[in-house]
Design a protein around this motif. Structure first.
Motif, PDB file in Angstrom:
ATOM      1  N   LYS A  49       0.844  -1.194   0.000  1.00  0.00           N
ATOM      2  CA  LYS A  49       0.000   0.000   0.000  1.00  0.00           C
ATOM      3  C   LYS A  49       0.880   1.244   0.000  1.00  0.00           C
ATOM      4  N   PRO A  50       0.792   2.059  -1.061  1.00  0.00           N
ATOM      5  CA  PRO A  50       1.514   3.332  -1.031  1.00  0.00           C
ATOM      6  C   PRO A  50       0.686   4.393  -0.303  1.00  0.00           C
ATOM      7  N   PHE A  51       1.263   5.071   0.685  1.00  0.00           N
ATOM      8  CA  PHE A  51       0.573   6.136   1.408  1.00  0.00           C
ATOM      9  C   PHE A  51       1.017   7.518   0.932  1.00  0.00           C
ATOM     10  N   CYS A  52       1.604   7.553  -0.275  1.00  0.00           N
ATOM     11  CA  CYS A  52       2.088   8.825  -0.820  1.00  0.00           C
ATOM     12  C   CYS A  52       1.140   9.376  -1.878  1.00  0.00           C
ATOM     13  N   GLY A  53       0.103   8.615  -2.183  1.00  0.00           N
ATOM     14  CA  GLY A  53      -0.829   9.053  -3.222  1.00  0.00           C
ATOM     15  C   GLY A  53      -0.595   8.361  -4.553  1.00  0.00           C
ATOM     16  N   CYS A  54       0.528   7.674  -4.698  1.00  0.00           N
ATOM     17  CA  CYS A  54       0.786   6.926  -5.935  1.00  0.00           C
ATOM     18  C   CYS A  54      -0.081   5.670  -5.933  1.00  0.00           C
ATOM     19  N   GLU A  55      -0.391   5.208  -7.140  1.00  0.00           N
ATOM     20  CA  GLU A  55      -1.217   4.001  -7.274  1.00  0.00           C
ATOM     21  C   GLU A  55      -0.347   2.747  -7.129  1.00  0.00           C
ATOM     22  N   THR A  56      -0.936   1.715  -6.496  1.00  0.00           N
ATOM     23  CA  THR A  56      -0.209   0.453  -6.302  1.00  0.00           C
ATOM     24  C   THR A  56       0.287  -0.108  -7.637  1.00  0.00           C
ATOM     25  N   GLY A  57      -0.613  -0.087  -8.642  1.00  0.00           N
ATOM     26  CA  GLY A  57      -0.239  -0.621  -9.958  1.00  0.00           C
ATOM     27  C   GLY A  57       0.930   0.129 -10.577  1.00  0.00           C
ATOM     28  N   ASP A  58       0.945   1.481 -10.400  1.00  0.00           N
ATOM     29  CA  ASP A  58       2.038   2.289 -10.953  1.00  0.00           C
ATOM     30  C   ASP A  58       3.356   1.983 -10.248  1.00  0.00           C
ATOM     31  N   VAL A  59       3.259   1.817  -8.908  1.00  0.00           N
ATOM     32  CA  VAL A  59       4.477   1.504  -8.136  1.00  0.00           C
ATOM     33  C   VAL A  59       5.041   0.158  -8.582  1.00  0.00           C
ATOM     34  N   LEU A  60       4.138  -0.838  -8.722  1.00  0.00           N
ATOM     35  CA  LEU A  60       4.590  -2.160  -9.162  1.00  0.00           C
ATOM     36  C   LEU A  60       5.238  -2.077 -10.546  1.00  0.00           C
ATOM     37  N   ARG A  61       4.580  -1.334 -11.461  1.00  0.00           N
ATOM     38  CA  ARG A  61       5.122  -1.177 -12.816  1.00  0.00           C
ATOM     39  C   ARG A  61       6.517  -0.549 -12.776  1.00  0.00           C
ATOM     40  N   ALA A  62       6.667   0.446 -11.905  1.00  0.00           N
ATOM     41  CA  ALA A  62       7.969   1.111 -11.776  1.00  0.00           C
ATOM     42  C   ALA A  62       9.047   0.142 -11.285  1.00  0.00           C
ATOM     43  N   LEU A  63       8.600  -0.904 -10.572  1.00  0.00           N
ATOM     44  CA  LEU A  63       9.546  -1.910 -10.062  1.00  0.00           C
ATOM     45  C   LEU A  63       9.689  -3.083 -11.034  1.00  0.00           C
ATOM     46  N   GLY A  64       8.974  -3.003 -12.162  1.00  0.00           N
ATOM     47  CA  GLY A  64       9.023  -4.101 -13.135  1.00  0.00           C
ATOM     48  C   GLY A  64       8.173  -5.287 -12.719  1.00  0.00           C
ATOM     49  N   LEU A  65       7.136  -5.012 -11.894  1.00  0.00           N
ATOM     50  CA  LEU A  65       6.262  -6.094 -11.401  1.00  0.00           C
ATOM     51  C   LEU A  65       4.827  -5.824 -11.813  1.00  0.00           C
ATOM     52  N   LYS A  66       3.957  -6.820 -11.586  1.00  0.00           N
ATOM     53  CA  LYS A  66       2.531  -6.640 -11.853  1.00  0.00           C
ATOM     54  C   LYS A  66       1.723  -7.164 -10.668  1.00  0.00           C
ATOM     55  N   MET A  67       0.432  -6.819 -10.640  1.00  0.00           N
ATOM     56  CA  MET A  67      -0.436  -7.188  -9.514  1.00  0.00           C
ATOM     57  C   MET A  67      -0.374  -8.681  -9.196  1.00  0.00           C
ATOM     58  N   SER A  68      -0.363  -9.499 -10.242  1.00  0.00           N
ATOM     59  CA  SER A  68      -0.389 -10.954 -10.009  1.00  0.00           C
ATOM     60  C   SER A  68       0.877 -11.435  -9.297  1.00  0.00           C
ATOM     61  N   ASP A  69       1.945 -10.610  -9.339  1.00  0.00           N
ATOM     62  CA  ASP A  69       3.168 -11.001  -8.631  1.00  0.00           C
ATOM     63  C   ASP A  69       2.986 -10.957  -7.116  1.00  0.00           C
ATOM     64  N   LEU A  70       1.906 -10.291  -6.658  1.00  0.00           N
ATOM     65  CA  LEU A  70       1.661 -10.200  -5.216  1.00  0.00           C
ATOM     66  C   LEU A  70       1.014 -11.477  -4.670  1.00  0.00           C
ATOM     67  N   PHE A  71       0.660 -12.359  -5.584  1.00  0.00           N
ATOM     68  CA  PHE A  71       0.043 -13.626  -5.171  1.00  0.00           C
ATOM     69  C   PHE A  71       0.998 -14.768  -5.464  1.00  0.00           C
ATOM     70  N   PRO A  72       1.002 -15.764  -4.612  1.00  0.00           N
ATOM     71  CA  PRO A  72       1.908 -16.890  -4.858  1.00  0.00           C
ATOM     72  C   PRO A  72       1.530 -17.619  -6.141  1.00  0.00           C
ATOM     73  N   ALA A  73       2.537 -18.241  -6.754  1.00  0.00           N
ATOM     74  CA  ALA A  73       2.283 -19.030  -7.959  1.00  0.00           C
ATOM     75  C   ALA A  73       1.282 -20.117  -7.629  1.00  0.00           C
ATOM     76  N   ARG A  74       0.294 -20.285  -8.486  1.00  0.00           N
ATOM     77  CA  ARG A  74      -0.810 -21.208  -8.207  1.00  0.00           C
ATOM     78  C   ARG A  74      -0.373 -22.637  -7.943  1.00  0.00           C
ATOM     79  N   GLU A  75       0.470 -23.143  -8.834  1.00  0.00           N
ATOM     80  CA  GLU A  75       0.785 -24.566  -8.696  1.00  0.00           C
ATOM     81  C   GLU A  75       1.579 -24.834  -7.422  1.00  0.00           C
TER      82      GLU A  75
END
Ligand SMILES: [Zn+2]
Length: 153
Positions: A49-75
């Motif tokens: 959770k960013p408390f600076c006003g930036c969006e979570t998706g934008d922060v992840l993108r800036a780190l080269g990640l995506k939302m699904s990376d926050l969840f463990p691999a299914r298998e």
């Protein structure tokens, strides 16, 4: 993805308690200190959770990640490996084949009057395969019952 992968990509990371971290924002470059809160939940789910006003998706993108990376691999986590059970019919067909082999060997022995090493070896394989098949069918309890029938009281 493991939480370590996320923490490695963030800067100014500080652990505040077990499974909780704060870090600098890669977009606004942390004008407010460490505005990114990271928590790892049971089951490997990562909350960020960013408390600076930036969006979570934008922060992840800036780190080269995506939302699904926050969840463990299914298998690896949600679905245990499925072990396919043997098809009982296939086992019975295999057993029938082994009995046929045994019958053919018996016919050969009867005809030739000889029981050679190759035949003996194959009969041992028949015995092992039939035993394995019976165990696979889960009828080893039935075998106990059959053995009791043969015993004198
Ligand atoms: Zn920010």
């Amino acid at each position: 993805m493991s939480v370590d992968t996320l923490l490695e990509r963030l800067h100014n990371v500080k652990a505040i308690k077990p499974m909780h971290w704060i870090a600098g924002c890669p977009i606004c470059r942390s004008k407010n200190g460490r505005p990114i809160a990271v928590t790892e939940k049971d089951g490997g789910i990562i909350l960020m959770k960013p408390f600076c006003g930036c969006e979570t998706g934008d922060v992840l993108r800036a780190l080269g990640l995506k939302m699904s990376d926050l969840f463990p691999a299914r298998e690896g986590h949600f679905l245990p490996p499925v072990r396919r059970a043997f098809d009982p019919l296939q086992i019975l067909e295999a057993l029938a084949h082994e009995f046929m082999v045994a019958e053919l060997i018996a016919c050969d022995v009867d005809r030739s009057g000889q029981y050679d090493g190759e035949q003996r070896e194959r009969m041992r394989l028949v015995s092992q395969r039939v035993t394995a098949g019976v165990i696979s069918l889960g009828t080893h309890r039935a075998w106990d019952a059959i053995r009791k029938v043969g015993r004198s009281p």
